[in-house]
Design a protein around this motif. Structure first.
Motif, short mmCIF file in Angstrom:
data_model
loop_
_atom_site.label_atom_id
_atom_site.label_comp_id
_atom_site.label_asym_id
_atom_site.label_seq_id
_atom_site.Cartn_x
_atom_site.Cartn_y
_atom_site.Cartn_z
N TYR A 206 0.81 -1.28 0.00
CA TYR A 206 -0.03 -0.10 0.04
C TYR A 206 0.99 1.38 0.04
O TYR A 206 0.38 2.22 0.35
N LYS A 207 2.16 1.31 -0.46
CA LYS A 207 2.91 2.22 -0.56
C LYS A 207 2.88 2.83 -2.00
O LYS A 207 2.85 2.08 -2.96
N THR A 208 2.64 4.18 -2.10
CA THR A 208 2.32 4.66 -3.34
C THR A 208 3.56 5.58 -3.72
O THR A 208 4.20 6.13 -2.97
N GLY A 209 3.66 5.78 -5.11
CA GLY A 209 4.75 6.47 -5.56
C GLY A 209 4.29 7.98 -5.95
O GLY A 209 3.94 8.41 -5.32
N THR A 210 4.11 8.09 -7.50
CA THR A 210 4.05 9.47 -8.12
C THR A 210 2.35 9.61 -7.87
O THR A 210 1.87 10.60 -8.06
N THR A 211 1.82 8.42 -8.02
CA THR A 211 0.34 8.61 -8.06
C THR A 211 -0.38 7.99 -6.79
O THR A 211 0.45 7.71 -5.68
N LEU A 212 -1.64 8.27 -6.39
CA LEU A 212 -2.18 7.90 -5.36
C LEU A 212 -2.50 6.40 -5.33
O LEU A 212 -3.30 6.03 -4.42
N VAL A 213 -2.33 5.91 -6.18
CA VAL A 213 -2.70 4.15 -6.52
C VAL A 213 -1.25 3.37 -6.26
O VAL A 213 -0.49 3.49 -7.20
N PRO A 214 -1.53 2.47 -5.38
CA PRO A 214 -0.12 1.50 -4.99
C PRO A 214 -0.06 0.51 -6.29
O PRO A 214 -1.01 0.05 -6.75
N GLU A 215 1.15 0.31 -6.77
CA GLU A 215 1.16 -0.62 -7.57
C GLU A 215 0.75 -2.29 -6.98
O GLU A 215 0.96 -2.37 -5.90
N PHE A 216 0.18 -2.89 -8.02
CA PHE A 216 -0.24 -4.23 -7.75
C PHE A 216 0.66 -5.35 -7.94
O PHE A 216 1.33 -5.13 -8.52
#
Lengths: 374, 439
Positions: A206-216
């Motif tokens: 549940y860590k996000t990078g540049t977007t508000l959506v975490p990578e799956f």
């Protein structure tokens, strides 16, 4: 040219278009429990999707779908209010775990079991409050046969982009009525290619990078530990009470759904220059609305029309459009004007009126009358 | 040998059997030489569920009582028995999710369910569950349970399709028993008996686990072991075909222009061909180059009661598909008349074709009686009706209807010349026997 088009027509219902759309967009499985009037979606899926499961009830349906989604596969279901109500807690779980999936809600007349074979537009208020805490659940609706083709794939893309369950809102008449329809010139739907986390750094679900959506990342992969959690959790997916990291993660669920990205914004705005009146509609009532607008214009009156498809969360652009008009008429097949109330609250707005009713489709004549009334 | 648990202390109370289950699960997975990345632990709500943070496997933590259903989805999607799906669930969760347990066992989904049975709800203060044994006390049952608890091992053993079921006491080393359950393909279940140190021990001072189990009549034994069984396999079809059958495209053979749309309503009884007749009309209209829609209405019991259909044909695009004031209303039975009564009363013009056994309600429509049921029989009354209506009105070419009807397999068994003979036989108002009418 016209003859060639005519000679390509089939007799089809909206359900066929919806299931072909999700199949081409890459849906892996349909999991469902039968319910009138969603049964055509169930039977077409059995024929068309790679996998199909007849679940023993609607709670199982949504739980199986969540399990499926943790593995990186895309599940679809279809139900009507009584089944959807059973799914509600599990939809909240999918929302919290951030699992992409598509739930097709075919509205019928309520409350409770109501009349199974009568259409309605009565579930929008429920969807508006479906997620505990008032978080927005994305809802898109269809307003024509062409939408039955385009919107399901777009809803799937939205679910994957935002890592979230998405509701495709329909009603009995939209998905069961047979029509002469040509599939020849429909826009192509390509399989949605999903990308998964592929770094060697430790994966934080549940860590996000540049977007508000975490990578799956699918569960059971051999590279990184993956955790999915329905309870309040930190970036690792570990249950927390109310730590800052965990509450920030929960707040992020609100923000990620409220980005109002243009690629998730769908509406038809038919603006007539010089019009003071705007008629707004969605779903099954859109067709009556289009017919009413055609008739009113043929009589020399001016009116603009807004057919909304991205329903929830409400895109701010709808208010911008409505603010241009002296009079706004919102037509929908429920008793109180649910979309109107979502937009303007229980107190309403003196410039805004509704055309409402239950147990039969709103007629073009009633909408035309409301457009022309002073 | 790989670790399955972190080095941090386990999150349970001192003396809680959940500690033993976690430690024995790790040992069992080590015995089987599993890699933590090939294990998915699915838990839910209850004290047992907070273990997932201690495991180094993949973990999925869901809703109370739903972990077996959630694991079903994981397992069915992975479709790989080498990926081990383990469910931890409490006696409270197993009570809520009994249907999920029975269903997963019945289907033989690949998973091992470990029920943590401490006879009560530990997380919320020691309320009784459906697993609380007769006489067992909890803070909410000071006089002890009044009924026997579920014997989940007996229940699940009775389900056809289960691979392995056993009950054991959650003390000392039971890793070999767990390993045996984990190694079985399909659905396996182990019920581990415990006493909650916070609520069970205090409410039943001095009572031993073995004594509770014995006096509850619960057997510590292996109930089912089918040994090497087949793993569950999810069907994943690859030979999928489009739902669009473009080869069935309808050619315009009888080009027709309509000045305005025709809205028709057919109302009759279930089993008398109303929907089929409406589809013939729809297809005939499309064969005439028109746009068309058709929808059906019937009660939920599709085999009895009314059956109604609305057909709209138009040279223009059809938007609104309702027919509150149809141009043509066809009624073939009393059920149909009852359904159509309000609409007929609202008709401002148009035509009402109605079986001569019925009496038309007051209406501004032109009323045309004909003995469809008498001449065609109940089963063919709707077919007779549409041919008669087209013969009378000529709204679309009769040849179009004959063409689409002729393409259908029922045409082979249907005596078309006979029908036309009967339709052409005169029928006058004077012939209507008012004594036989149904109001």
């Amino acid at each position: 040219m016209m003859v060639a088009d005519k000679d390509s027509r089939l007799i089809m219902d909206g359900s066929e278009l919806i299931i072909e759309s999700v199949a081409r967009a890459g849906a892996d499985v349909f999991i469902g429990y039968p319910i009138t009037p969603a049964n055509l979606l169930y039977s077409y899926s059995q024929e068309r999707l790679p996998s199909f499961f007849a679940a023993p009830d609607e709670i199982s349906t949504l739980q199986w779908m969540c399990g499926y989604a943790t593995t990186g596969k895309f599940p679809v279901t279809a139900s009507s209010f009584p089944g959807f109500a059973l799914m509600l807690e599990s939809i909240n779980m999918a929302y919290m775990m951030e699992l992409p999936m598509l739930i097709i809600l075919v509205q019928r007349l309520g409350p409770a079991t109501g009349t199974a074979t009568c259409g309605a537009q009565g579930d929008l208020a429920l969807l508006q409050g479906a997620i505990s805490g008032g978080f927005p659940l994305p809802v898109v609706s269809i307003s024509s046969m062409k939408d039955c083709w385009e919107m399901p794939a777009k809803a799937m893309k939205m679910a994957i982009d935002l890592r979230t369950p998405v509701v495709l809102l329909t009603s009995k008449e939209e998905i069961m009525t047979l029509s002469s329809f040509s599939v020849k010139n429909l826009p192509e739907i390509k399989k949605i290619e999903r990308t998964f986390y592929n770094s060697t750094e430790t994966y934080m679900p549940y860590k996000t990078g540049t977007t508000l959506v975490p990578e799956f990342l699918p569960v059971a992969n051999t590279e990184h530990q993956v955790r999915f959690t329905a309870s309040t959790h930190d970036q690792k997916g570990i249950i927390q009470n109310t730590s800052k990291e965990a509450i920030d993660n929960t707040k992020r669920l609100e923000y990620k759904h409220r980005q109002n990205k243009s690629e998730h914004l769908f509406y038809d705005y038919d603006e007539q220059s010089g019009a003071d009146t705007l008629v707004v509609s969605y779903g099954i009532t859109s067709a009556a609305c289009r017919e009413a607008v055609n008739a009113v214009r043929a009589d020399g009156h001016k009116v603009s029309m807004l057919i909304v498809k991205t329903m929830l969360p409400v895109p701010p652009v709808y208010f911008e459009i409505m603010d241009k008009y002296k009079k706004v008429v919102i037509a929908e097949e429920n008793l109180t004007g649910q979309f109107k109330n979502i937009l303007f609250g229980e107190r309403g707005n003196k410039n805004v009126s509704g055309v409402n009713g239950i147990a039969e489709m709103i007629t073009p004549a009633r909408i035309a009358e409301a457009i022309l009334s002073k | 040998m790989k670790n399955f648990l972190t080095d941090a202390p386990l999150p349970f109370c001192k003396g809680c059997g959940h500690n033993h289950i976690a430690a024995n699960t790790e040992k069992a997975l080590q015995l089987l030489d599993y890699d933590p990345m090939n294990v998915v632990l699915v838990t839910d709500i209850g004290c047992h569920g907070i273990i997932d943070k201690s495991f180094l496997t993949h973990t999925v933590h869901g809703l109370h009582g739903r972990s077996v259903a959630l694991a079903t989805g994981v397992s069915a999607a992975l479709n790989n028995p080498d990926k081990k799906v383990i469910v931890f669930i409490g006696d409270g969760g197993a009570t809520i999710g009994m249907q999920h347990l029975i269903d997963a066992a019945h289907n033989g989904f690949n998973m091992t369910v470990v029920i943590h049975n401490n006879f009560l709800y530990g997380m919320t203060g020691g309320q009784p569950s459906e697993f609380t044994p007769f006489g067992f006390k909890t803070p909410y049952l000071p006089d002890g349970g009044k009924k026997t608890g579920y014997d989940i091992c007996k229940l699940i053993s009775a389900v056809d399709g289960v691979s392995y079921v056993s009950r054991l006491e959650g003390i000392s080393d039971f890793s070999k028993e767990l390993a045996e359950a984990f190694s079985r393909k399909g659905f396996s279940l182990v019920e581990v008996m415990e006493i909650c140190p916070s609520y069970g021990v205090k409410a039943n001072p001095g009572m031993k686990l073995s004594k509770v189990v014995e006096s509850a009549g619960l057997k510590i034994e292996k109930f089912v072991d089918r040994g090497e069984t087949e793993a569950y396999q999810t069907t994943v079809k690859t030979d999928l075909k489009s739902l669009f059958h473009e080869e069935d495209a309808i050619k315009t053979l009888f080009p027709t222009q309509l000045e305005k749309p025709i809205r028709m309503m057919l109302c009759g009884s279930a089993g008398e061909g109303v929907q089929a007749a409406a589809e013939f009309l729809l297809k005939a209209g499309i064969t005439s180059g028109l746009n068309g829609t058709k929808k059906g209405s019937y009660p939920v019991t599709v085999g009895v009661g009314f059956s109604a259909a609305e057909v709209i044909l138009s040279s223009e695009e059809i938007l609104y598909t309702g027919s509150p004031n149809p141009d043509v209303m066809c009624v073939t039975s009393a059920d149909g008349l009852e359904y159509a009564r309000k609409t007929i009363a609202n008709m401002k013009g148009g035509k009402l074709f109605i079986d001569s056994s019925l009496t038309a309600p007051e209406t501004k429509a032109e009323v045309i009686y004909f003995p469809f049921r008498e001449r065609g029989g109940a089963k063919n009354s709707s077919l007779y009706m549409i041919f008669y209506f087209l013969k009378t009105t000529g709204m679309i070419p009769m040849d179009a209807l004959l063409h689409v009807f002729g393409e259908n397999k029922i045409a082979k068994k249907f005596d078309l010349p006979k029908m036309f003979e009967l339709l052409n036989e005169p029928y006058t108002a004077a012939m209507r026997d008012e004594t036989k009418t149904i109001a």
